[in-house]
Design a protein around this motif. Structure first.
Motif, PDB file in Angstrom:
ATOM      1  N   SER A   1       0.733  -1.175  -0.053  1.00 36.37           N
ATOM      2  CA  SER A   1      -0.002  -0.030  -0.050  1.00 36.37           C
ATOM      3  C   SER A   1       0.854   1.425  -0.063  1.00 36.37           C
ATOM      4  O   SER A   1       2.121   1.079  -0.071  1.00 36.37           O
ATOM      5  CB  SER A   1      -1.013  -0.081   1.230  1.00 36.37           C
ATOM      6  OG  SER A   1      -0.166   0.213   2.212  1.00 36.37           O
ATOM      7  N   ASN A   2       0.340   2.435  -0.229  1.00 35.82           N
ATOM      8  CA  ASN A   2       1.025   3.626  -0.419  1.00 35.82           C
ATOM      9  C   ASN A   2       1.701   3.773   1.329  1.00 35.82           C
ATOM     10  O   ASN A   2       2.978   4.241   1.388  1.00 35.82           O
ATOM     11  CB  ASN A   2       0.294   4.834  -0.383  1.00 35.82           C
ATOM     12  CG  ASN A   2      -0.499   5.114  -1.808  1.00 35.82           C
ATOM     13  OD1 ASN A   2       0.095   3.992  -2.774  1.00 35.82           O
ATOM     14  ND2 ASN A   2      -1.059   5.875  -2.060  1.00 35.82           N
TER      15      ASN A   2
ATOM     16  N   THR B   1      -0.129  -1.712 -10.103  1.00 34.40           N
ATOM     17  CA  THR B   1      -1.083  -1.133  -9.171  1.00 34.40           C
ATOM     18  C   THR B   1      -0.529  -0.198  -8.302  1.00 34.40           C
ATOM     19  O   THR B   1      -1.327   0.453  -7.390  1.00 34.40           O
ATOM     20  CB  THR B   1      -1.361  -2.119  -8.350  1.00 34.40           C
ATOM     21  OG1 THR B   1      -0.637  -2.863  -7.434  1.00 34.40           O
ATOM     22  CG2 THR B   1      -2.226  -3.296  -9.241  1.00 34.40           C
ATOM     23  N   VAL B   2       0.877   0.303  -8.571  1.00 38.09           N
ATOM     24  CA  VAL B   2       1.311   1.476  -7.605  1.00 38.09           C
ATOM     25  C   VAL B   2       0.865   2.727  -8.137  1.00 38.09           C
ATOM     26  O   VAL B   2       0.724   3.080  -9.259  1.00 38.09           O
ATOM     27  CB  VAL B   2       2.969   1.375  -7.804  1.00 38.09           C
ATOM     28  CG1 VAL B   2       3.434   2.579  -6.911  1.00 38.09           C
ATOM     29  CG2 VAL B   2       3.507   0.134  -7.128  1.00 38.09           C
ATOM     30  N   SER B   3       0.434   3.495  -7.130  1.00 35.85           N
ATOM     31  CA  SER B   3      -0.225   4.922  -7.364  1.00 35.85           C
ATOM     32  C   SER B   3       0.741   5.632  -8.093  1.00 35.85           C
ATOM     33  O   SER B   3       1.999   5.762  -7.933  1.00 35.85           O
ATOM     34  CB  SER B   3      -0.881   5.525  -6.408  1.00 35.85           C
ATOM     35  OG  SER B   3       0.201   5.723  -5.315  1.00 35.85           O
ATOM     36  N   LYS B   4       0.172   6.638  -9.030  1.00 35.51           N
ATOM     37  CA  LYS B   4       1.204   7.797  -9.406  1.00 35.51           C
ATOM     38  C   LYS B   4       1.776   8.577  -8.148  1.00 35.51           C
ATOM     39  O   LYS B   4       2.567   9.150  -8.316  1.00 35.51           O
ATOM     40  CB  LYS B   4       0.275   8.754 -10.538  1.00 35.51           C
ATOM     41  CG  LYS B   4      -0.128   8.044 -11.649  1.00 35.51           C
ATOM     42  CD  LYS B   4       1.069   7.786 -12.453  1.00 35.51           C
ATOM     43  CE  LYS B   4       0.358   7.096 -13.921  1.00 35.51           C
ATOM     44  NZ  LYS B   4       1.345   6.477 -14.683  1.00 35.51           N
ATOM     45  N   SER B   5       1.054   8.906  -7.097  1.00 34.46           N
ATOM     46  CA  SER B   5       1.541   9.678  -6.243  1.00 34.46           C
ATOM     47  C   SER B   5       2.856   8.926  -5.580  1.00 34.46           C
ATOM     48  O   SER B   5       3.699   9.634  -5.338  1.00 34.46           O
ATOM     49  CB  SER B   5       0.440   9.897  -5.017  1.00 34.46           C
ATOM     50  OG  SER B   5      -0.070   8.770  -4.538  1.00 34.46           O
TER      51      SER B   5
ATOM     52  N   GLU C   1       4.711   7.007  -7.245  1.00 35.35           N
ATOM     53  CA  GLU C   1       5.539   6.953  -8.129  1.00 35.35           C
ATOM     54  C   GLU C   1       6.257   8.482  -8.096  1.00 35.35           C
ATOM     55  O   GLU C   1       7.727   8.454  -8.198  1.00 35.35           O
ATOM     56  CB  GLU C   1       5.318   6.758  -9.603  1.00 35.35           C
ATOM     57  CG  GLU C   1       4.870   5.180  -9.755  1.00 35.35           C
ATOM     58  CD  GLU C   1       4.022   5.001 -11.405  1.00 35.35           C
ATOM     59  OE1 GLU C   1       3.940   6.006 -11.945  1.00 35.35           O
ATOM     60  OE2 GLU C   1       3.880   4.015 -11.220  1.00 35.35           O
TER      61      GLU C   1
END
Length: 132
Positions: free
Chosen positions: A29-30, A55-59, A61
């Motif tokens: 998760s984040n 599935t990793v969020s842009k934020s 990244e």
């Protein structure tokens, strides 16, 4: 080179703060990523299996990019976590890199050749080449 394999979020708090290359064998998760970066301030690479990487969020990244941490896709083939918590990239990889460089091959040619011959993905090979 050693890659620390982390198979659950519970292991993040037990990591050595000096870890540089970490493979997450679970879908993070984040919060897991933030915790990992706090626990291991020297981390340079976080590797995830392909299905988890997508599935990793842009934020996250963007956060990792700002921290100078590479997020790469890849697996640690044949690794048994119950035997050793680290996956070791064979020293022969560095020997092959040096031999190919001595032959005058470019980095892109070396990456292409070694990615076919080994089970190491291109992103990890780029990291190894840059840190050789």
């Amino acid at each position: 080179m050693k890659i620390r394999v982390v198979s659950s979020r519970n292991e993040i708090q037990e990591l050595n703060p000096g870890e540089k290359v970490i493979h997450l064998a679970f879908r993070p998760s984040n919060k897991d990523i933030f915790t990992l970066v706090q626990r291991c301030p020297d981390v340079e690479v976080i590797q995830l299996p392909g299905s988890y990487r997508r599935t990793v969020s842009k934020s996250i990244e963007m956060f990792l990019e700002m921290q100078g941490i590479r997020l790469i896709e890849g697996d640690v083939w044949g690794h048994r976590k119950d035997i050793n918590e680290y996956y070791t990239v064979s020293p022969t990889i560095k020997e092959k890199i040096n031999a190919l460089r001595d032959e005058g091959k470019s980095d892109s040619q070396i990456i292409e050749k070694l990615s076919r011959e080994t089970k190491i993905n291109e992103d990890m090979l780029i990291y190894i080449l840059e840190n050789e």
